[in-house]
Design an enzyme around this catalytic site. Structure first.
Site, short mmCIF file in Angstrom:
data_model
loop_
_atom_site.label_atom_id
_atom_site.label_comp_id
_atom_site.label_asym_id
_atom_site.label_seq_id
_atom_site.Cartn_x
_atom_site.Cartn_y
_atom_site.Cartn_z
N ASN A 210 0.84 -1.20 0.00
CA ASN A 210 0.00 0.00 0.00
C ASN A 210 0.88 1.24 0.00
O ASN A 210 2.10 1.15 -0.04
CB ASN A 210 -0.95 -0.02 1.21
N LYS B 90 8.74 -16.89 -10.94
CA LYS B 90 7.94 -15.77 -11.42
C LYS B 90 6.65 -16.26 -12.12
O LYS B 90 6.73 -17.14 -12.98
CB LYS B 90 8.80 -14.95 -12.40
N LYS C 65 -11.42 -4.16 18.34
CA LYS C 65 -10.01 -4.49 18.58
C LYS C 65 -9.64 -4.37 20.06
O LYS C 65 -8.54 -4.75 20.44
CB LYS C 65 -9.10 -3.60 17.72
O1 PMT Z 1 2.86 6.21 6.45
P1 PMT Z 1 2.25 7.52 5.96
O2 PMT Z 1 2.42 7.69 4.47
O3 PMT Z 1 2.72 8.69 6.76
O4 PMT Z 1 0.68 7.41 6.18
C1 PMT Z 1 0.15 7.35 7.47
C2 PMT Z 1 -1.02 6.35 7.59
C3 PMT Z 1 -2.18 6.84 6.76
C4 PMT Z 1 -0.57 4.96 7.09
C5 PMT Z 1 -1.36 6.27 9.13
O5 PMT Z 1 -1.77 7.53 9.57
C6 PMT Z 1 -2.47 5.24 9.37
O6 PMT Z 1 -3.65 5.49 9.24
N1 PMT Z 1 -2.08 3.99 9.74
C7 PMT Z 1 -2.97 2.85 9.91
C8 PMT Z 1 -3.30 2.28 8.55
C9 PMT Z 1 -4.21 1.07 8.63
O7 PMT Z 1 -3.80 -0.01 8.31
O8 PMT Z 1 -5.39 1.32 9.13
P2 PMT Z 1 -6.56 0.19 9.31
O9 PMT Z 1 -7.79 0.99 9.59
O10 PMT Z 1 -6.58 -0.72 8.15
O11 PMT Z 1 -6.09 -0.62 10.59
C10 PMT Z 1 -6.51 -0.30 11.90
C11 PMT Z 1 -5.42 -0.57 12.89
O12 PMT Z 1 -5.14 -1.98 12.98
C12 PMT Z 1 -4.09 0.10 12.60
O13 PMT Z 1 -3.56 0.54 13.83
C13 PMT Z 1 -3.24 -1.04 12.03
O14 PMT Z 1 -1.84 -0.85 12.33
C14 PMT Z 1 -3.78 -2.25 12.76
N2 PMT Z 1 -3.70 -3.52 12.02
C15 PMT Z 1 -4.41 -3.68 10.86
C16 PMT Z 1 -4.38 -4.91 10.23
C17 PMT Z 1 -3.59 -5.97 10.79
N3 PMT Z 1 -3.52 -7.13 10.19
N4 PMT Z 1 -2.92 -5.76 11.92
C18 PMT Z 1 -2.96 -4.56 12.54
O15 PMT Z 1 -2.32 -4.39 13.60
#
Ligand code: PMT
Length: 395
Positions: A207, A286, A338
């Site tokens: 991503n 590949k 969560k």
């Molecule tokens: O890195 P930058 O370019 O500065 O951008 C910042 C950002 C947009 C990436 C950051 O601000 C942000 O939003 N990070 C979380 C991104 C994300 O994966 O969000 P989510 O809504 O999908 O996940 C929710 C939470 O669960 C997050 O804390 C994530 O780290 C966590 N997660 C998600 C999936 C997973 N399998 N394990 C996790 O721990």
């Protein structure tokens, strides 16, 4: 604030923000600090030495080879006298000269000769601040323990807009006089960046996360005295000063690195954009183009944040929520599902959240909510760290 008597050596370089440093000298004096001011030659074109002399109550120095001043207090003596060095405003040129060890005027000489902590408040046109040369010089200085305050984003003297305005004197004062830090002696783990989920030896799914938000948080926690472990996916950012960095690639590797080191952490902040799914199979060779449609089977990745939140005696957990719509509604669901203590939600997509230098957050926790407005990620991270400190302290 009560750090009276602190010996502050203030360097002023040649930028229009030099006028704000007059107010900084006044505020420092009000706090009981003893201030000596050194101007660069170009700073004298913006504010006269006499102004700073009147405000600080001490002679002001400009020239390295000034016989009268050298006989009163030589520059090495002045470097030893200082308990804190502050350069405000600092131009791109000054930052470049310092990063490369130049000692071609009194101020750079003092910075090299002193062992006192150095705080820099940059001020310049936003393109100069964002130029790769300046970014590298700042990163180099940070890696040597130099601290930065600002710059802030906003309208600039040149009429353009962006990050480059010097922080307000009150904010610089706060940083000069602040004590050991909000997280002194605490252990904080931050995740940052994207994960890469391999399809075959040359391809992966990932991503747009650049790691900027997570790295800014790690930096802000370290500045507040925390012992910081930063678990990061692949990004091209320098490690913030004083931060211990663990590099990983996939979500499974990130989970392993987090669970390996999470015990004993006081706080966990999940800022990484962890892939929710990974390809079920990683091909050994590949993948060939054999048909018009390629179907992928994906498997759900473990939720690292939820696992950390469920640990018995686990840390205070802060998650992020990246949403393209329904920000608060989804953030509230994530807080519950969560089982985390706090969620910082940001709008993403179409130039927001991911990759860019600015961001805004809606932060929610069981007992409250706060909006942190759009600003550069470094300042936003500092604001979030302060908010976490105030909420976590009451938990
Ligand atoms: O890195 P930058 O370019 O500065 O951008 C910042 C950002 C947009 C990436 C950051 O601000 C942000 O939003 N990070 C979380 C991104 C994300 O994966 O969000 P989510 O809504 O999908 O996940 C929710 C939470 O669960 C997050 O804390 C994530 O780290 C966590 N997660 C998600 C999936 C997973 N399998 N394990 C996790 O721990």
């Amino acid at each position: 604030m009560s750090d009276s008597g602190k010996r502050v050596l203030l360097g002023v370089t040649g930028g229009i923000a030099a006028y704000k440093s007059c107010e900084l000298v006044r505020l420092l004096g009000r706090e009981g600090a003893r201030v000596r001011v050194v101007l660069t030659e170009s700073a004298t074109r913006f504010v006269t030495p006499l102004t700073f002399q009147a405000l600080s109550g001490n002679p002001v120095r400009v020239d390295l080879f000034d016989e009268a001043h050298e006989s009163a207090m030589g520059h090495i003596e002045l470097a030893r006298w200082a308990e804190q060095l502050v350069v405000a405003p600092a131009t791109a040129d000054f930052i470049a000269r310092l990063a490369h060890g130049h000692a071609d005027d009194l101020l750079t000489t003092l910075c090299l000769a002193s062992e006192a902590p150095l705080l820099i408040a940059p001020a310049m046109n936003h393109r100069m601040w964002l130029h790769p040369a300046t970014r590298e010089n700042v990163a180099l200085l940070e890696s040597r323990g130099v601290e930065f305050v600002g710059p802030e984003a906003g309208e600039q003297a040149c009429g353009e807009s962006g990050p480059g305005r010097m922080s307000e004197p009150e904010e610089i004062l706060g940083r000069i006089l602040s004590g050991p830090g909000l997280f002194a002696g605490r252990r904080v783990m931050v995740t940052a960046g994207p994960t890469r989920e391999p399809l075959d030896p040359v391809r992966y799914l990932s991503n747009r996360s650049s790691g900027k938000m997570g790295f800014a948080l790690a930096h802000a926690f370290a500045r507040e005295g925390a012992e910081v472990t930063l678990v990061t996916g692949p990004v091209s950012l320098p490690t913030p000063a004083g931060v211990q960095r663990v590099d990983v690639e996939t979500a499974l590797e990130m989970r392993e690195a987090v669970l390996d080191a999470v015990s004993g952490q006081d706080l966990f902040v999940g800022c990484a954009a962890v892939a929710d799914y990974r390809p079920e199979r990683r091909e050994d060779t590949k993948i060939k183009k054999s048909s018009d449609i390629l179907e992928l089977r994906m498997r759900r990745n473990p939720d690292i944040l939820a696992e950390v939140a469920a640990l018995p005696d686990g840390p205070f957990t802060v998650g992020f929520a990246a949403e393209t719509g329904g920000l608060l509604q989804y953030a509230r669901r994530k807080l519950e599902v969560k089982g985390v203590d706090m969620i910082a939600a940001n709008r993403v997509g179409e130039g927001a959240g991911f990759e860019v230098d600015q961001n805004a957050l809606e932060v929610i926790w069981k007992g409250g909510r706060q909006s942190l407005p759009f600003q550069d990620k470094a300042t936003l991270a500092q604001r979030l760290v302060e908010l976490i400190a105030s909420v976590e302290g009451k938990d």
